[in-house]
Structure formats: C-alpha cells, structure tokens
Design an enzyme around this catalytic site. Structure first.
Site, PDB file in Angstrom:
ATOM      1  N   PRO A 155       2.877  -6.867 -47.129  1.00 12.08           N
ATOM      2  CG  PRO A 155       0.801  -7.093 -48.068  1.00 12.08           C
ATOM      3  CD  PRO A 155       1.965  -6.416 -48.198  1.00 12.08           C
ATOM      4  CD1 TRP A 174       3.117  -5.259 -52.809  1.00 11.58           C
ATOM      5  CD2 TRP A 174       5.066  -4.503 -51.760  1.00 11.58           C
ATOM      6  NE1 TRP A 174       2.862  -4.546 -51.865  1.00 11.58           N
ATOM      7  CE2 TRP A 174       3.813  -4.134 -51.282  1.00 11.58           C
ATOM      8  CE3 TRP A 174       6.418  -4.163 -51.258  1.00 11.58           C
ATOM      9  CZ2 TRP A 174       3.968  -2.902 -50.281  1.00 11.58           C
ATOM     10  CZ3 TRP A 174       6.285  -3.172 -50.438  1.00 11.58           C
ATOM     11  CH2 TRP A 174       5.270  -2.673 -49.636  1.00 11.58           C
ATOM     12  CE  LYS A 193      16.441 -20.234 -53.998  1.00 10.16           C
ATOM     13  NZ  LYS A 193      15.253 -20.600 -54.404  1.00 10.16           N
ATOM     14  CE  LYS A 210      10.587 -25.057 -42.641  1.00  6.06           C
ATOM     15  NZ  LYS A 210       9.208 -25.024 -42.939  1.00  6.06           N
ATOM     16  CD  GLN A 220       8.240  -9.307 -53.168  1.00 10.82           C
ATOM     17  OE1 GLN A 220       7.159  -8.982 -53.995  1.00 10.82           O
ATOM     18  NE2 GLN A 220       8.253 -10.721 -52.829  1.00 10.82           N
ATOM     19  CG  ASP A 261      -0.446 -11.138 -49.792  1.00 11.67           C
ATOM     20  OD1 ASP A 261      -1.768 -11.193 -49.786  1.00 11.67           O
ATOM     21  OD2 ASP A 261       0.407 -11.024 -50.515  1.00 11.67           O
ATOM     22  CD1 TRP A 318       1.231 -12.194 -57.818  1.00 17.03           C
ATOM     23  CD2 TRP A 318       2.271 -10.784 -56.319  1.00 17.03           C
ATOM     24  NE1 TRP A 318       2.247 -12.736 -57.160  1.00 17.03           N
ATOM     25  CE2 TRP A 318       3.157 -11.966 -56.491  1.00 17.03           C
ATOM     26  CE3 TRP A 318       2.925  -9.758 -55.640  1.00 17.03           C
ATOM     27  CZ2 TRP A 318       4.310 -12.296 -55.725  1.00 17.03           C
ATOM     28  CZ3 TRP A 318       4.139 -10.033 -54.952  1.00 17.03           C
ATOM     29  CH2 TRP A 318       4.706 -11.119 -54.913  1.00 17.03           C
TER      30      TRP A 318
END
Ligand SMILES: [Zn+2]
Ligand SMILES: [Zn+2]
Length: 945
Positions: free
Chosen positions: A39, A547, A588, A591, A543, A78, A507
C-alpha cells in the site's frame, strides 16, 4: 493517428466494456495466482518510481491471467503514520508533540483523516493511464476499523507466543516527531554532517592522581550534563603527561591529540579503576537520583577504541547504548536530563533544545577552565527519515517484537522465496536478516492503529486484547482518543487498567496486510487461509528493509506455530525488486531540479506503452535506471512505432476476408518460426520473472518482422499474395497476444482491428512447442542475413547506392556451405543486396566479395530504378492513393530510351497509363533531377477516371 489517442480509446473501451472485470470473471474457477499490493501513501503524489513498480506488477499479472490463472488485484492505501502527521503539522503550523496535545488529539486525528486521501484521484488517474489493472472499487485502507482489528489480532497472536515485550533501552529517537525510529528506518537516514568535537578535563578528586585531569572527548556536548562515569580499557596503556603546565591522563596511543605532551608516567588502564573525579555540572546530583553514590568515577570496559578520542570515554547512560548497559552493570543513576521533546528538564539550560545548547555548554566549560580544546568535525550521522532532524540516542520505554528469537526461522523461510534479481536473497535481504535486531514497533504518536495493551496503574499487570469483542465496548472508531478512554479492572489487584499510550509503527500495519486487508480471521477466514502466501509481490529495493522485511517477520512469527495459515511460511514466494530511477547524469529525480519530463507530456508524446516498455526493457531488473525523455523516445521509435507501422502496412494492403493458408515459402516459414521461438523464450523468461529479458525478446522480434520479413515480402504483400497475407495476419495476431502484458494498449488495438474479437487480454497466452524444422530454418535464415548484411556493408564501403544493381555477389563456399542450395534464401539476398547473382566459390580470407563493376546495362537499370523512386515520391506529393493511375511527362537526354526499355517495371511500380515527352500546364507534381550528372524533368497527372 497518434499513439496516445489510440491509448485513450483503448482505456475508454476497457472501462466501458469492463474488460478487467471480465478477465477475472472468465477465470473464476481457475487456480488462483495470489498477489499482494504494497500500500502506498495516498497523501502524496505518485512519481516515476511508482510507475516502474506498477509496470512490473501489471505485466506479470496480465501474463498470469493470460496463462489461465484467476488473478484478483486489490489496491490498498497506507493511511497512518508520520507522512500524514507531518503534513498536518505543517498545515496547522504545529512545531511539537506538546502543541498537538494542547489542541486535542481528536481534532488532530480528524485533520489527518481528512487528508489521507488528498492525492487519491491523482493516483487513480496515473495508474489508470499507465494501464495498471486493479480493482479500484474495492480497495482497502489501513485506517479502517476492520483493518485495525486484524492488526490487533496479529499482535495478540504474537503476544500469546511470547514474542512481544516492552523494554527500557536506548533507541534512535526523533525528538521533533517525538517517536523512536526502528533500525531499518535509521539506515535510510545517514548523512554527512558537521558537529562539535570537544576535549574536556575531568579533575581527579583525591588519591594518587589528585591534581591531574582525565581527558575525555565527545561530539555531543549536551550529554555532558548527564555524565555519570568515565570508562577506560583495562588492558591498554595510559599515560600521565604534562601539557602546558597541566597534568592530563589519556591513552598512550592517542597522545597525538595534544600539542607538546611530556610523558611523566605510564599507567595500566586497570590501575585507573575507581578513580573519583569532580562532576562537570552539579545539576544531576541535586536531583538525587538512585545510584548517584556510584557515579563520577572511572570504570573498566573493553569497548574503548583507539580510533578516535582519548581512550577515556565519557558516559551518559541515558543517551548511548553501551553507556546504558554499563549503567545497568554498575547500578549507575538512570535519570533523564532531557524530555521527549529534546529539551532540558532541569539545570541551567532548562527548557532549551539539546543540540541548540552545544555552543553555550562549550562556552561555559571554557569559562570554568574545564575545556582542553574545541574543534568541528565532519562525520556520518543518522537523521530522521521523515523530517531530517538529527536523531538522538535516547532511553525510552518501547515495545518490541522478538525478531532475534525467530532469526533461524526467518532465514529458513527466506530460502523458500525466489528473489529477482537473485543476489538480493543472500545479499541485501539475507544479510539484513542475519543481523536482525528486535523490532521496536511502538510509536509515541497519535494517528495510527492504537496498540491494544492495557496496564494496571497499581500493580503494572499487562493485558493485550486481540479483537473488538474482547474490548467489550462500541466505540465511535478505534483510533485515539476514543480508545484511550476504555479502561479495565485489573484481575490481579482490582486496580484500574489504562491503555499504554503508543500507536503502531505504520510498517507493522503494512506488514499485516495479507490478513488485515481481508479482516482475517474475523471474516474471509477460508479465503485467506487458502490463498496465503502470495505467489508474487514487487517493490523497490529500499523495501528490503521496509515492507519486504515486515511482511516476512510477521508471517514468520505468525506461522511459527500453526494458527490456520500453515506452519513456517514466508509471506510471499516470488518477488521482483527494482532499482531506483535517476536522471541521465545519475542524479536523483527531484522536483527542485526539474530533471525529469512531465508525466502527462510523456503519455501525450510517446504513450504509456513506450514508458512501460522503457521501464521493463532498458535496465536489468534490480539495477538503477538512467531516465530521460530521450530514452523513452528511443523505445517509442524502436519497438512501439515499428510494430505500429508493421500493423498499418498490413491494414493498407489487406482487403476483405483473408483465407487461411499455411506458410510454404521460406520467408513465411521463417517468420512463423521466429514468432514461435519468441513466444517460447518469453514464456521461459516470464516463468523466471525475468521481465527485462522477456521484453528484449519482444523488441528483437518486432525488429525482425519489420526489417526483414516485411521488407523482403513487401512486393508480394502489395500484390495481394494470399499466402503472405495470411501468414502476416497470423503473425500480427499472435504477436499482439505475446506483447499484450508488456504493451497492453497497442497490442489491444492491433488485435481488435485485425480480428474483430473483444479483447486480446481475454485470450490465452500462445504456447508453442519446439520443432526441429523451426531450428533448421532459423539457423539458415540467420546465415543468409549475415551474407546480406556483409554485402550491404561492402556496398556502403564502396559508396555504391543500393538502387544501383550489380552483377554478382561471391560467397565463401566453406563458410556458408549449408545454405548453398537454399534458392529462396539466395533470392532474398539478391533482392536485399541488389545483385543479379549469388555465386558460391572458394574465397581466400574473405567471406564475401562484391563484383563492383557497373556495366552500361546495369547503369541504365540503376537509372530506371532511380526514376521509379522519383515517380513514387511525386505520387505521394500529389496525394494519390494506390489505385490512382497517372500519365507521365518527361524531358532529358537519352531518357526516352531508358523509359521505353523499362516501361514494364515502371508501369507495375507506379501505375502509369501513358508516357509523353514534354510538359504542360497544371501538372499534379513535377521534379527536376540529376542522375549521373545528367538533368531530367519528370511530371505526373492523374488520368481521368
Ligand atoms: Zn522526525
Ligand atoms: Zn493490578
């Protein structure tokens, strides 16, 4: 038509006709292929990283559907935790936990709840636009009561197994967020930073070393208020030195930190044990904490290092892990000088933030002549992954899952998982498991699933509840503050039990999704038990400590003994781990830098298929991406528009119903064999979850289809050759099925346009058995193409245009013996290289040899071909269709001869009815050209119909 237009139409069609639902409905009795969706937070916008994982997930799931599985796909969100809380704090201009308590938890949590789905429309639109099929209607959210109740069940199950405990220990802690940070989160936040580096003198109080000072070192001056001991290594050599009239004690090996030390005496570390010193500050003593009588003296420990400092280690038991353990061993006073907001509780700096007082403390020590020297140093230090505040190491009551106790089971279950790329299994993930520590899963926060543990205020008895039923009360909802009002009577002493304050680490919640998304075991018991574990999941490499890890820990802990989910099960059996996306220069995507193209623009210009295919094929799974518009464009002009143009060419020349014919000619048999080979390889790679290799096979086929099959059968197809059209059609239809999971839009369009069937995604994936004839023809054609490409290269080297026919190409008999008698392949080579003959001979040293002599006859033919090309261009310029017939007008020396000799070729290729010397007013299109230095005029008009 633009590809993005086609894609929009396909999307509308899928929505209108419920194609996704049909793809599930179709297979409702088929074996299930189970997928868990990690999620995401819907409080922030989706970015390219999400598009990447979504492309991987969607491709695998569409493939499995076409392979005959029932593949339900449930999206989840989430909702809890710091991302949302921080957002609200910013919006309400809240700076601390205390301010939240003042405004009221109810109000704060309401604000969080209202912002959870801030960007959910953005998410749905983006996922829809990239063709991510999922059940958007029946999504789950971690903040629902049913979800929370299942999380409670998970905890209670672990509690019953003795895998949950509370401990008071030093934990990485963010004072801004007011919460501990688990060790896998700490790992996400290390950064280079500048800190003070101070050397302090602790004056010896009495005894042999009276008059000397123990020289200690720290980078956290604020912890000096809490100093309770100094530590030296028992077996190392220390020295008493004189430096500028002062006597100092430090490790011999670290003597270089002083400028001109004069050694007076060498001392064994253990001889310093028990030496008493004057505390730097008397604030702590005034608090009279228990154990203060043991403080302010030298202790021995072998964690003292020689890498930095002075070998005399300043010890503040509340703010360092080793310090804390030492304090327990020697019964040192445990008293916080700093509250959970990172502010001093007493003393001179009461109410001030710790890190902000460093300079004042240094100044104070200097004034009191206790500072030896003060510098600045750069080092790597952990910061909060959410808010970038430097973390403190802080003694705290925290709830833990006993991960270390089940470590063997974790490693054992990891062996049951297929990781793609494979090295993650023993590498990043396996290593992480080997070093696993107990998991601090409680957060001293507000917007989260509340931890269902109650504590007796008189006898400290604990009670964990695992369901609403056990709670015994109907609440507005299960969140704070409602849950905090629930109390129990203590069974032990009759006292009042109150809920512990903490909420779950988010988590823990996402790691519980296999059960909680279905409200297991309160509902869907049979379904969950039948479909656990997942066959497949996919997320980013970060992750492995997020997760993937929490799913694995909770599944292993739950199935430690069988509670209905089986015994010793991992949460997932196959997983694809993708890398990060960087820009072209390895930076990376940010924005601020605007170093990536707008997603909507990319869809508009190149279509979602191009973006998906770029993400699937450009970079081996697991490695980091270099991403730019240019690279997406390459994929667009590569496989995507190549395939689209192949299809358009077919549409242009296929009229009416095409009678099915078997492939007879070598070229037709070859393309069928290539298709079958591609299909087999794609299946083989997809069964191993190697999406990169599978997609590269597809790109190679599209290239062969366009640049060999279509180029070499162009004339036959234009003439309406029945066999070629039938084969071409079959190939396009089958290929669109193979391509469907990867480029779901274009394949849908092609499939529907050609067949008139409902949807390619409702079809079965084509499976082809290996045939010996296939191998034979593939090998031979490869040889033939090798000859052709060498011939073309030699032409280019000799600077002879391909349109100029040449008499022969000689081919090495020894190198190409096996295709000597393949007449059709020889004809293909002749056409491709534009030679009259291919001759097999003994060649010495070279594999081919082009006869480059241009006889007058060949030259004339070259002119005729050049003229043909010009007329074709004129037809195009004049906007004529294939059926339109023309009259040709011409002027120029010797042209009449060429035209009359080659009139059959010209008529056939350009649809000429009549040719006439001269020109006239009002021609449709005209051109002056030069061939071999001679000028010609050509003009065309359309004949009357
Ligand atoms: Zn923080
Ligand atoms: Zn009690």
């Amino acid at each position: 038509m633009s590809l993005s237009k086609i894609e929009e139409e396909v999307l509308d069609f899928w929505d209108r006709e419920n194609i996704f639902q049909k793809s599930i409905e179709n297979r409702k009795d088929a074996p299930a292929f189970n997928f868990y969706d990690g999620p995401p937070f819907a409080s922030g916008n989706p970015h390219y990283g999400h598009v990447l994982t979504s492309s991987i997930k969607d491709t695998v799931l569409r493939y499995k559907t076409m392979r005959g599985y029932n593949v339900p796909r449930r999206l989840g969100w989430d909702c809890h935790g710091l991302p949302v809380e921080n957002l609200i704090e910013k919006e309400l201009n809240i700076k601390s936990k205390r301010e939240i308590e003042e405004m009221g938890i109810l109000k704060f949590n309401e604000a969080c709840r209202n912002n959870v789905f801030n960007c959910v429309d953005e998410w749905r639109n983006t996922l829809r636009r990239i063709g991510r099929w999922a059940d958007y209607e029946n999504d789950y959210a971690t903040m629902e009561d049913s979800y929370i109740e299942s999380v409670w069940w998970v905890l209670k199950t672990l509690w019953n197994k003795g895998l949950v405990y509370r401990d008071y220990r030093v934990t990485p802690y963010c004072y801004r967020c007011g919460t501990p940070v688990s060790n896998f989160e700490v790992n996400q936040g290390y950064a280079e930073t500048e800190d003070p580096s101070v050397f302090i003198r602790f004056n010896v109080k009495k005894g042999k070393f009276e008059g000397a000072s123990l020289l200690a070192w720290t980078t956290t001056p604020w912890t000096l208020i809490s100093n309770v001991a100094l530590v030296v290594h028992p077996d190392m050599q220390y020295v008493l030195v004189e430096e500028q009239g002062r006597k100092l004690i430090l490790l011999k090996e670290r003597i270089s930190v002083l400028e001109e030390p004069k050694v007076i005496e060498e001392i064994k570390g253990k001889d310093l044990e028990g030496v008493e010193y004057e505390p730097l500050f008397d604030d702590l003593s005034k608090e009279k904490p228990q154990g203060i009588e043991n403080a302010f003296r030298v202790y021995l420990a072998d964690f003292v290092g020689t890498e930095e400092g002075t070998g005399v280690v300043h010890t503040a038991v509340m703010y360092g892990e080793e310090d804390f353990n030492l304090g327990k061993k020697y019964n040192l006073p445990f008293r916080h000088a700093v509250d959970e907001a990172g502010k001093f509780l007493f003393g001179k700096w009461e109410g001030k933030r710790v890190k902000e007082t460093d300079e004042e403390i240094i100044e104070d020590l200097k004034k009191r002549d206790l500072l030896e020297k003060s510098e600045r140093m750069n080092h790597s230090y952990p910061f909060c992954w959410r808010c970038d505040t430097p973390l403190l190491y802080y003694a705290l009551h925290t709830w833990y899952v006993k991960v270390e106790k089940i470590k063997e089971k974790l490693l054992e279950n990891n062996r049951k998982i297929r990781w793609v790329p494979e090295h993650v299994k023993e590498g990043r993930f396996g290593k992480w498991l080997e070093g696993a520590r107990d998991w601090a899963f409680s957060r001293n926060r507000f917007w989260g699933a509340p931890i269902p543990i109650w504590e007796c205020s008189s006898c400290n008895e604990l009670k964990c509840i695992g369901s609403k039923k056990e709670l015994g009360k109907e609440l507005e909802d299960l969140h704070r503050p409602y849950i905090d009002e629930v109390t129990f009577r203590c069974q032990n002493c009759g006292g009042e039990m109150k809920r512990v304050e903490e909420v779950f680490d988010c988590w823990f919640e996402s790691g519980s999704m296999p059960y909680a998304q279905w409200h297991y075991p309160f509902e869907n018991k049979e379904y969950v038990e039948k479909n656990f574990p997942a066959d497949f999941i996919a997320e980013g490499v970060d992750q492995t400590r997020g997760w993937f890890y929490t799913l694995h820990v909770l599944a292993t802990a739950l199935t430690y003994e069988d509670v209905g989910l089986g015994k010793n099960k991992p949460a997932f059996l196959n997983t694809i781990v993708n890398g990060f996306i960087f820009d072209d220069k390895g930076k990376k995507l940010s924005k601020k830098l605007k170093n990536y193209p707008d997603m909507t623009d990319v869809f508009e210009k190149y279509g979602a298929d191009s973006l998906r295919f770029f993400l699937l094929s450009s970079t081996p799974v697991g490695e980091d991406y270099r991403f730019s518009e240019e690279r997406v464009k390459e994929v667009y002009t590569g496989i995507i528009s190549t395939f689209y143009h192949s299809f358009s060419f077919f549409q242009t020349y296929s009229k009416g119903k095409i009678e099915k014919k078997e492939a007879q000619s070598t070229l037709n048999r070859w393309i069928v064999a290539r298709l079958r080979e591609t299909g087999r390889k794609v299946v083989e790679e997809m069964e191993g979850y190697n999406l990169t290799k599978a997609s590269r096979e597809l790109a190679a086929f599209a290239e062969d289809l366009s640049n060999w099959y279509i180029r070499r059968s162009r004339d036959l197809i234009k003439k309406g050759d029945k066999e070629s059209l039938s084969v071409f059609r079959e190939v396009l239809v089958s290929f669109s099925k193979i391509l469907a999971p990867f480029a779901p839009f274009l394949s849908e369009h092609v499939y529907k346009e050609i067949t008139g069937e409902t949807s390619v995604h409702l079809e079965d994936f084509p499976l082809f058995k290996e045939k010996k004839e296939d191998q034979d023809i593939l090998k031979k054609m490869e040889k033939g193409r090798e000859i052709a490409s060498m011939g073309l290269k030699e032409r280019a080297d000799l600077q002879i245009k391909v349109r100029q026919p040449l008499s022969s190409l000689k081919v090495s008999l020894s190198a190409f013996q096996e295709i000597k008698d393949e007449k059709e392949i020889m004809n293909l080579i002749k056409d491709e290289v534009n030679v009259k003959e291919v001759l097999f001979e003994k060649l010495s040293g070279e594999k081919i040899k082009l006869d480059a002599e241009i006889t007058p006859e060949l030259k004339e033919e070259g002119q005729a071909r050049e003229i043909t090309r010009v007329i074709q261009n004129l037809r195009k310029k004049g906007g004529l269709t294939l059926e339109d017939k023309i009259n040709l007008y011409y002027k120029g020396k010797n042209i009449e001869e060429v035209l009359s000799k080659w009139k059959d070729l010209l008529r056939e290729e350009t649809n000429i009815v009549a040719m006439q010397e001269g020109t006239k007013e009002g021609l449709l299109a005209t051109k002056e050209i030069k061939i071999e230095g001679e000028s010609f005029f050509l003009g065309i008009e359309r004949t009357e119909k």
